[in-house]
Design an enzyme around this catalytic site. Sequence first.
Site, short mmCIF file in Angstrom:
data_model
loop_
_atom_site.label_atom_id
_atom_site.label_comp_id
_atom_site.label_asym_id
_atom_site.label_seq_id
_atom_site.Cartn_x
_atom_site.Cartn_y
_atom_site.Cartn_z
N PRO A 27 0.83 -1.20 0.00
CA PRO A 27 0.00 0.00 0.00
C PRO A 27 0.87 1.26 0.00
CG PRO A 27 -0.79 -1.59 1.61
CD PRO A 27 0.53 -2.10 1.13
N GLU A 28 0.51 2.23 -0.83
CA GLU A 28 1.24 3.49 -0.85
C GLU A 28 0.47 4.52 -0.04
OE1 GLU A 28 3.19 4.82 -4.30
OE2 GLU A 28 3.45 2.83 -5.16
N HIS B 1 -4.36 -15.65 9.27
CA HIS B 1 -3.41 -14.54 9.31
C HIS B 1 -3.95 -13.32 10.04
CE1 HIS B 1 -0.86 -16.85 6.66
NE2 HIS B 1 -1.84 -16.97 5.80
N ARG C 136 2.13 -12.03 5.14
CA ARG C 136 3.60 -12.17 5.11
C ARG C 136 4.27 -11.69 6.39
NH1 ARG C 136 5.73 -10.03 -0.61
NH2 ARG C 136 7.56 -11.18 0.10
N ARG D 265 22.40 15.97 -5.79
CA ARG D 265 22.16 14.53 -5.87
C ARG D 265 22.38 14.03 -7.30
NH1 ARG D 265 18.89 12.86 -1.37
NH2 ARG D 265 18.94 10.77 -2.24
#
Length: 269
Positions: free
Chosen positions: A2-3, A90, A109, A150
């Site tokens: 998820p972002e 889970h 996971r 950078r």
Amino acid sequence: MPELPEVEVSRQGISPYLENQQLVNVVARQRQLRWWVPDEVLAQLNQPVLSVTRRAKYLLIQLPQGDIILHLGMSGHLKVIPSDTPATKHDHIDLVLASGMALRLNDTRRFGAVLWQHKGETHPLLASLGPEPLSDNFNLAHLTAAFAKRSSAVKLVLMDNHVVVGVGNIYANEALFKAGILPSKPAKAVTAAQLEKLLPVIKDTLAAAIKQGGTTLKDFSQADGKPGYFAQQLQVYGRGGQPCLTCGTVLSEIRLGQRSTVFCSKCQN
């Protein structure tokens, strides 16, 4: 994973069920997630939930003595269900409320996290994060300074949480396409004109994703508990080898920082 928009949509979904409710129990069926769930989390009994906020991809459940920090990791999701709902394989952590409902973390996971932050302190995971992308602190001066020296690819710099939080792989791809910038371009080579275009594009892309997710939000009392990850109108992400929606050129796909990166060689430079 998820972002930021998905995590914000999750926050919006669970907040009405948690805020101003009494937390009466914490059930830990599995404490070994990405990190061990600390004892302080399990000790938060008979405490009111003051608010549910977000920092980067972390959700903070504010209690009088501190915050329970939730991170969904790679596969985690939250659901609000009756507290007597039988747990599945889970379902690792329940925050049980006096209303008879529970916030349940399911994480196949186990890369997610449930942590504790004492009141007045900042957890080490949150201490060095950059500004929120939709805040005033993420501005042209900040972006210019972050890019100035950078040499790394601009996409990798955008995904650096020390520069700005929450611009993950999907939205970095999309924002750079909309701004006409090659993802592999060294950050210090991005022109002032490109920076002026990139900043609002990042904000608009994330805000639109949150808004879309909010309008299709599922009821978190439903069994799957997923926050209706919106049907994104993606222009490049996941479309490598397909025609550019702007010019028709076949989209290129490379790997940057071990992440799939899709771009148009004609529209981006």
